[in-house]
Write an enzyme that holds these catalytic residues in place. Structure first.
Site, PDB file in Angstrom:
ATOM      1  N   ARG A   1      44.448  60.030  88.299  1.00 42.19           N
ATOM      2  CA  ARG A   1      44.932  61.296  87.768  1.00 42.19           C
ATOM      3  C   ARG A   1      43.916  62.428  87.842  1.00 42.19           C
ATOM      4  O   ARG A   1      44.209  63.483  88.396  1.00 42.19           O
ATOM      5  CB  ARG A   1      45.366  61.118  86.297  1.00 42.19           C
ATOM      6  CG  ARG A   1      46.029  62.373  85.749  1.00 42.19           C
ATOM      7  CD  ARG A   1      46.283  62.296  84.245  1.00 42.19           C
ATOM      8  NE  ARG A   1      47.205  61.224  83.906  1.00 42.19           N
ATOM      9  CZ  ARG A   1      47.549  60.927  82.656  1.00 42.19           C
ATOM     10  NH1 ARG A   1      47.014  61.604  81.652  1.00 42.19           N
ATOM     11  NH2 ARG A   1      48.399  59.957  82.394  1.00 42.19           N
TER      12      ARG A   1
ATOM     13  N   HIS B   1      55.889  60.118  92.468  1.00 46.94           N
ATOM     14  CA  HIS B   1      55.100  60.478  91.275  1.00 46.94           C
ATOM     15  C   HIS B   1      56.015  60.615  90.054  1.00 46.94           C
ATOM     16  O   HIS B   1      56.427  61.717  89.698  1.00 46.94           O
ATOM     17  CB  HIS B   1      54.371  61.806  91.549  1.00 46.94           C
ATOM     18  CG  HIS B   1      53.249  62.095  90.601  1.00 46.94           C
ATOM     19  ND1 HIS B   1      52.056  61.416  90.626  1.00 46.94           N
ATOM     20  CD2 HIS B   1      53.135  63.000  89.601  1.00 46.94           C
ATOM     21  CE1 HIS B   1      51.249  61.892  89.697  1.00 46.94           C
ATOM     22  NE2 HIS B   1      51.887  62.859  89.053  1.00 46.94           N
TER      23      HIS B   1
ATOM     24  N   TYR C   1      62.919  79.452  91.407  1.00 44.74           N
ATOM     25  CA  TYR C   1      62.868  80.776  92.034  1.00 44.74           C
ATOM     26  C   TYR C   1      61.937  80.828  93.242  1.00 44.74           C
ATOM     27  O   TYR C   1      62.175  81.580  94.181  1.00 44.74           O
ATOM     28  CB  TYR C   1      62.418  81.832  91.021  1.00 44.74           C
ATOM     29  CG  TYR C   1      63.333  81.977  89.834  1.00 44.74           C
ATOM     30  CD1 TYR C   1      64.660  82.371  89.997  1.00 44.74           C
ATOM     31  CD2 TYR C   1      62.876  81.730  88.549  1.00 44.74           C
ATOM     32  CE1 TYR C   1      65.501  82.504  88.910  1.00 44.74           C
ATOM     33  CE2 TYR C   1      63.708  81.863  87.456  1.00 44.74           C
ATOM     34  CZ  TYR C   1      65.023  82.248  87.634  1.00 44.74           C
ATOM     35  OH  TYR C   1      65.854  82.382  86.565  1.00 44.74           O
TER      36      TYR C   1
END
Length: 746
Positions: free
Chosen positions: A31, A77, A122
């Site tokens: 991570r 993931h 968007y």
């Protein structure tokens, strides 16, 4: 009889320790920390790979970010979508990554607020051209693939980076018990250092730093860290780098054109505005943000006048705002042994070069295997063309042509299959020539690869050639210049004081205020009911201002902090803590070397300097020793460098005049006797010294006694001249009760 169970029992301490260690190693390896091979964390690697699988190359059309995030979460993931999208945004921001791996369309945040990006529904994205340096060789046998989280797909464990992205883009992350902070670097410089290290494997850090001068941030801010400190950071893997904003003077205005990495223009302006509101920047009149598309960073500071020292002002702002930032260096990365370690620059580059060498070796081996496979097929096809009529007959007449072909022409299963897969149009003579030409080219290529794999020198040459090609195509100039600069320092309180004329006025009851300029007549100011004018001093706001109380203690107060004379002031007791029963008797101003005559009602005194009277203690500083029965007199400024006389008057109308040179210079104490006042008369308060004055040869003395006053020039004072410590002579009738002495200059 109890039933058998599959329950494992263990002590709680052992379970929690194992669980915590497992979690820690997961956070460290999967991570938070980047890998030395490709410089990426797992989520970044999966985003890049998922986008390549979607066909979102640099030449493809943009696709919605939500589509990419969905693919990443669904295939590789299984974590939060917001965290995944934020990692994607970071790789697309040119002010965050030195070489962005994603090209975005829409609102992807701004330096003012990097997290102001639009929602993923968007924005649109595709891979940038720099991502090719990570992906170009991924399908050429260069890296190992592993199953994804549910075993339905495979994903690369690492990406075959063609340059050390771990240095190019740097990385930041916080794991369990460790963190990483790797600054970005310039591609050309890093490639040059890699080539030098290939040529000279024993090269020192000093040698490499002739190529890598230091970090290279995505902004044009200057790096001001000395070379010795940068070398120390590169040697140990830990340190810090300072970067400073770039500014210039335009028509008297200060224009900031570049900010340090991760500095927000809005926050910088806010920090400066806060200081202006707090009156800590009196030399600044205004500030503006004129940033636009053509000038991404243009902050304008407007000084109050052209007399403002711009260099000193910027030094203060560097020390007190984000115009100068400290970037931590902690090159903690996961090595090829899958263990986290803080590595120095030399060790890091050597380890990455070994990874690159292995990547290229695997690529060449993979290519050689494909060449041999193709050559094997070509050998079979060429045999078939040599006996084309027989091949056609076998295919037409035999029930199992494959087996017959393998037996008659001595072919392998793969070769026979390739012959059977041929189309009729490929049986032309022209196709046979093409096959022979391809066979010749592949054999030459295979021989060349074999030679390269067997020769360390050829491998090294190939590595260098490929690195140089990358630098030529993708390299750019350094953005962060390295400069030598003085250490920034903030303004002290004294620096912020404007050097303006001021008149400090103190009332009889100890209320104080300050009037701008020297034109104000302190006696004409209004005072509180029951109070009246006491004392005043003229000077400048940068001068030392000393108040004296009746016990002989001195107090220092900065004149610029006093209230305006437009009001009635404030009591000194609100700021200072004089002894019980003490009252303030005088005030004086001047430079630290200014000399004043200190005297008491007992007739003793000395000349002292203001710097000996300064104290930060609110309770003051013992300066003049005063008997319990008496009080200190207001201090009088003197000029020892020119002839002056001291005039002392008592409550019995006695006055003595003597040379100032006869008065001793002391730092503190009782002083010497100025005029002889009988001890018994003093203790009984029958006679005390009421006034002391210092005058020059051309000055006139004004003796005030009630409503009467007497003006005396030097010749008229000759009758009162005597040696210091004498009794003096009586003043004329009507002036037996002196109130004060004043000096009038011509």
């Amino acid at each position: 009889m109890s039933e058998a169970t599959d329950i494992e029992t263990m002590p709680l301490r052992a379970y929690t320790e194992r669980a915590y260690l497992d979690y820690s190693m997961y956070v460290i390896n999967d991570r938070a920390l980047p890998h030395i091979a490709d410089g990426l964390k797992p989520v970044q690697r999966r985003i890049i790979y998922a986008m390549s699988e979607l066909g979102l190359s640099n030449q493809a059309k943009f696709a919605k970010s939500a589509r990419t995030v969905g693919d990443v979460l669904g295939k590789f993931h299984p974590h939060g979508d917001s965290a995944c999208y934020e990692a994607m945004v970071l790789m697309a921001q040119p002010f965050s990554f030195r070489y962005p791996l994603i090209e975005g369309q829409g609102n992807w945040g701004a330096p003012d607020d990097p997290k102001s990006f639009a929602a993923m529904r968007y924005t649109e994205a595709r891979l940038s051209r720099f991502a090719e340096l990570l992906l170009a060789e991924s399908r050429q046998g260069t890296v190992d693939f592993t199953d994804n989280f549910d075993g339905s797909l495979s994903e690369p464990q690492l990406l075959p980076a063609r340059v050390p992205f771990v240095l190019l883009n740097g990385s930041t992350g916080i794991a369990v018990g460790m963190a990483t902070d790797i600054p970005p670097h310039n591609l050309n410089e890093v490639v040059s250092a890699c080539i030098h290290l290939l040529d000279k494997p024993r090269a020192s850090l000093h040698d490499l730093m002739t190529h890598i001068k230091g970090p290279d941030f995505p902004t044009d801010a200057q790096i001001i860290t000395p070379e010795a400190e940068i070398r120390e950071a590169y040697e140990s893997g830990r340190g810090s780098i300072k970067s400073r904003a770039v500014w210039r003077n335009e028509a008297g205005e200060i224009v900031i054109t570049a900010l340090p990495h991760q500095a927000s223009p809005a926050k910088v302006l806010e920090q400066i505005a806060q200081q202006m509101n707090a009156k800590k920047l009196p030399m600044l009149a205004d500030l503006r943000d004129e940033s636009d598309h053509e000038n991404p960073t243009r902050l304008v500071l407007v000084p109050r006048s052209n007399r403002v020292d711009a260099d000193r002002l910027m030094s203060h702002l560097f020390a007190s705002t984000d115009l100068e930032r400290n970037h931590r260096v902690n090159m903690n990365i996961i090595g090829l042994d899958q263990r986290p370690q803080v590595k120095g620059l030399v060790e890091l580059l050597k380890e990455w070069l070994s990874y690159r060498n292995e990547t290229v070796r695997r690529r060449l081996t993979y290519r050689l295997d494909r060449i041999n496979e193709r050559l094997h097929i070509l050998d079979g096809l060429i045999k078939a063309y040599a006996k084309l009529d027989e091949v056609i007959r076998i295919i037409r007449e035999e029930d199992e042509p494959k087996k017959v072909l393998m037996k008659k022409l001595k072919l392998s299963d793969i070769q026979a299959t390739a012959i059977l897969d041929l189309r009729l149009r490929q049986l032309a003579r022209l196709e046979e020539e093409k096959l022979k030409g391809e066979h010749k080219e592949l054999r030459a290529e295979g021989a060349d690869i074999e030679q390269t794999l067997k020769s360390k020198a050829r491998m090294k040459t190939l590595l260098k050639k490929e690195l140089l090609a990358v630098a030529e195509e993708y390299g750019d100039d350094r953005r962060s210049p390295l400069v030598q600069a003085e250490e920034a320092s903030a303004y002290s309180e004294e620096d912020l004081v404007t050097n303006e004329p001021v008149t400090v006025v103190m009332s009889e009851k100890g209320w104080v205020r300050a009037a701008k300029g020297h034109e104000t007549d302190p006696r004409e100011l209004s005072f509180r009911s029951g109070d009246k004018y006491g004392h005043s001093a003229r000077g400048r706001t940068s001068d030392v201002t000393i108040f004296l109380d009746s016990t002989g203690r001195t107090y220092a107060v900065a004149p610029h902090t006093l209230p305006s004379a437009r009001g009635q002031g404030e009591p000194l007791t609100g700021r200072l803590k004089p002894p019980a029963g003490a009252r303030f008797v005088g005030v004086t101003m001047g430079s630290p070397q200014t000399k004043v005559l200190m005297a008491s009602e007992a007739g003793y005194g000395f000349v002292g300097t203001l710097e000996d009277m300064v104290t930060k203690n609110k309770a003051g500083k013992a300066c003049l020793s005063v008997p319990k029965e008496g009080s200190a007199l207001p201090p009088v400024a003197v000029e020892p460098e020119r002839p002056q006389q001291v005039v002392v008057a008592t409550s019995q109308g006695r006055m003595l005049v003597f040379d100032l040179a006869e008065v001793p210079h002391l730092g503190r104490g009782k002083g010497n006797k100025l005029l002889n006042v009988p001890t018994a008369a003093f203790k009984a308060r029958e006679e005390v010294v009421v006034a002391v004055a210092v005058m020059g040869v051309d000055d006139a003395l004004i003796v005030q006694a009630g409503a009467r006053h007497l003006r005396m020039k030097s010749k008229e004072l000759e009758n009162y001249v005597g040696e210091r410590a004498r009794r003096g002579r009586k003043l004329p009738r009507g002036f037996q009760k002196v109130d004060s002495l004043a000096v009038e200059s011509p």
